[in-house]
Design a protein around this motif. Structure first.
Motif, PDB file in Angstrom:
ATOM      1  N   ASN A   3       0.821  -1.215   0.000  1.00  0.00           N
ATOM      2  CA  ASN A   3       0.000   0.000   0.000  1.00  0.00           C
ATOM      3  C   ASN A   3       0.849   1.256   0.000  1.00  0.00           C
ATOM      4  O   ASN A   3       0.467   2.257  -0.603  1.00  0.00           O
ATOM      5  N   VAL A   4       1.987   1.240   0.664  1.00  0.00           N
ATOM      6  CA  VAL A   4       2.874   2.410   0.683  1.00  0.00           C
ATOM      7  C   VAL A   4       3.423   2.670  -0.715  1.00  0.00           C
ATOM      8  O   VAL A   4       3.498   3.815  -1.164  1.00  0.00           O
ATOM      9  N   GLY A   5       3.783   1.618  -1.415  1.00  0.00           N
ATOM     10  CA  GLY A   5       4.269   1.776  -2.791  1.00  0.00           C
ATOM     11  C   GLY A   5       3.202   2.343  -3.710  1.00  0.00           C
ATOM     12  O   GLY A   5       3.483   3.214  -4.538  1.00  0.00           O
ATOM     13  N   ARG A   6       1.969   1.867  -3.563  1.00  0.00           N
ATOM     14  CA  ARG A   6       0.882   2.403  -4.381  1.00  0.00           C
ATOM     15  C   ARG A   6       0.584   3.858  -4.022  1.00  0.00           C
ATOM     16  O   ARG A   6       0.265   4.663  -4.891  1.00  0.00           O
ATOM     17  N   LEU A   7       0.693   4.205  -2.726  1.00  0.00           N
ATOM     18  CA  LEU A   7       0.477   5.596  -2.310  1.00  0.00           C
ATOM     19  C   LEU A   7       1.535   6.514  -2.909  1.00  0.00           C
ATOM     20  O   LEU A   7       1.215   7.601  -3.412  1.00  0.00           O
ATOM     21  N   LEU A   8       2.788   6.087  -2.885  1.00  0.00           N
ATOM     22  CA  LEU A   8       3.850   6.894  -3.495  1.00  0.00           C
ATOM     23  C   LEU A   8       3.659   7.015  -5.001  1.00  0.00           C
ATOM     24  O   LEU A   8       3.932   8.070  -5.581  1.00  0.00           O
ATOM     25  N   LEU A   9       3.186   5.949  -5.626  1.00  0.00           N
ATOM     26  CA  LEU A   9       2.895   6.016  -7.059  1.00  0.00           C
ATOM     27  C   LEU A   9       1.773   7.007  -7.354  1.00  0.00           C
ATOM     28  O   LEU A   9       1.818   7.728  -8.348  1.00  0.00           O
ATOM     29  N   ARG A  10       0.772   7.070  -6.475  1.00  0.00           N
ATOM     30  CA  ARG A  10      -0.316   8.040  -6.659  1.00  0.00           C
ATOM     31  C   ARG A  10       0.192   9.465  -6.557  1.00  0.00           C
ATOM     32  O   ARG A  10      -0.276  10.354  -7.252  1.00  0.00           O
ATOM     33  N   PHE A  11       1.167   9.701  -5.648  1.00  0.00           N
ATOM     34  CA  PHE A  11       1.747  11.036  -5.515  1.00  0.00           C
ATOM     35  C   PHE A  11       2.512  11.454  -6.767  1.00  0.00           C
ATOM     36  O   PHE A  11       2.734  12.646  -6.988  1.00  0.00           O
ATOM     37  N   LEU A  12       2.912  10.512  -7.585  1.00  0.00           N
ATOM     38  CA  LEU A  12       3.559  10.838  -8.855  1.00  0.00           C
ATOM     39  C   LEU A  12       2.551  10.928 -10.004  1.00  0.00           C
ATOM     40  O   LEU A  12       2.633  11.816 -10.846  1.00  0.00           O
ATOM     41  N   LEU A  13       1.605   9.989 -10.034  1.00  0.00           N
ATOM     42  CA  LEU A  13       0.682   9.916 -11.165  1.00  0.00           C
ATOM     43  C   LEU A  13      -0.364  11.025 -11.171  1.00  0.00           C
ATOM     44  O   LEU A  13      -0.732  11.518 -12.243  1.00  0.00           O
ATOM     45  N   VAL A  14      -0.852  11.425 -10.007  1.00  0.00           N
ATOM     46  CA  VAL A  14      -1.909  12.445  -9.980  1.00  0.00           C
ATOM     47  C   VAL A  14      -1.411  13.791 -10.509  1.00  0.00           C
ATOM     48  O   VAL A  14      -2.059  14.382 -11.373  1.00  0.00           O
ATOM     49  N   PRO A  15      -0.243  14.318 -10.060  1.00  0.00           N
ATOM     50  CA  PRO A  15       0.226  15.580 -10.669  1.00  0.00           C
ATOM     51  C   PRO A  15       0.575  15.437 -12.149  1.00  0.00           C
ATOM     52  O   PRO A  15       0.329  16.359 -12.937  1.00  0.00           O
ATOM     53  N   LEU A  16       1.130  14.283 -12.530  1.00  0.00           N
ATOM     54  CA  LEU A  16       1.425  14.074 -13.945  1.00  0.00           C
ATOM     55  C   LEU A  16       0.140  14.035 -14.765  1.00  0.00           C
ATOM     56  O   LEU A  16       0.062  14.626 -15.853  1.00  0.00           O
ATOM     57  N   GLY A  17      -0.887  13.376 -14.251  1.00  0.00           N
ATOM     58  CA  GLY A  17      -2.172  13.347 -14.936  1.00  0.00           C
ATOM     59  C   GLY A  17      -2.798  14.723 -15.039  1.00  0.00           C
ATOM     60  O   GLY A  17      -3.393  15.074 -16.054  1.00  0.00           O
ATOM     61  N   TYR A  18      -2.662  15.526 -13.968  1.00  0.00           N
ATOM     62  CA  TYR A  18      -3.181  16.896 -14.000  1.00  0.00           C
ATOM     63  C   TYR A  18      -2.465  17.712 -15.073  1.00  0.00           C
ATOM     64  O   TYR A  18      -3.094  18.446 -15.834  1.00  0.00           O
ATOM     65  N   PHE A  19      -1.142  17.574 -15.155  1.00  0.00           N
ATOM     66  CA  PHE A  19      -0.392  18.324 -16.162  1.00  0.00           C
ATOM     67  C   PHE A  19      -0.788  17.908 -17.576  1.00  0.00           C
ATOM     68  O   PHE A  19      -0.980  18.763 -18.453  1.00  0.00           O
ATOM     69  N   VAL A  20      -0.931  16.621 -17.806  1.00  0.00           N
ATOM     70  CA  VAL A  20      -1.330  16.126 -19.136  1.00  0.00           C
ATOM     71  C   VAL A  20      -2.747  16.597 -19.471  1.00  0.00           C
ATOM     72  O   VAL A  20      -3.040  16.964 -20.619  1.00  0.00           O
TER      73      VAL A  20
END
Length: 165
Positions: A3-20
């Protein structure tokens, strides 16, 4: 630990998705609102001026949209992350509503209350932005709900436990 790995991945994917998403919306506004496809009917001097206008206007529009759209978009993103909503329809509707709300708040250029852009181009930009966000970060929303996990009940029902004789 998973779950910690998925949480850290969300912290990367959400801003990247917002930028895209904002980048896709910016391109739709450039093409739709500024009528970029009509450049073929212009003479060469006007095309050059329009090209440099788009070249310098697009980054300004991108920065303005990045700074203005984050709050309305964050509400829908938090809802989707909290409840693990992975539907593309939710994210597309979130993009359209966020674009409409932001355009309604900041859409006037002066005291005459004439809109800066047409609402069709703004809603189309929101639709494209929502779809782009879903493609990058929305399809696997919710760090606590894994996407690719085998169904434990189906495995248990398919093979009975070994028996000791």
């Amino acid at each position: 630990m998973e779950n910690v790995g998925r949480l850290l991945l969300r912290f990367l994917l959400v801003p990247l998705g917002y930028f895209v998403a904002v980048l896709a919306g910016t391109l739709i506004i450039l093409v739709g609102s500024w009528k970029l496809w009509d450049a073929g009917s212009l003479d060469m001097d006007t095309r050059a001026i329009a090209f440099y206008g788009y070249l310098f206007g697009a980054p300004v529009l991108l920065v303005m949209l990045l700074s203005v759209m984050w709050l309305p978009a964050a509400i829908g993103v938090l809802i989707s992350e909290t409840f693990a909503i992975r539907s593309w329809m939710f994210h597309v509707a979130n993009g359209a509503i966020c674009a409409w709300v932001t355009w309604s708040l900041f859409g006037y250029a002066d005291e005459r209350h004439l809109p800066l852009n047409q609402p069709v181009a703004i809603v189309a930009a929101g639709l494209a932005g929502g779809l782009a966000y879903w493609a990058v970060a929305g399809w696997n929303a919710g760090f606590w709900k894994p996407v690719f996990r085998p169904d434990v009940q189906a495995i248990d029902a398919a093979s009975p436990p070994p028996q000791i004789r």
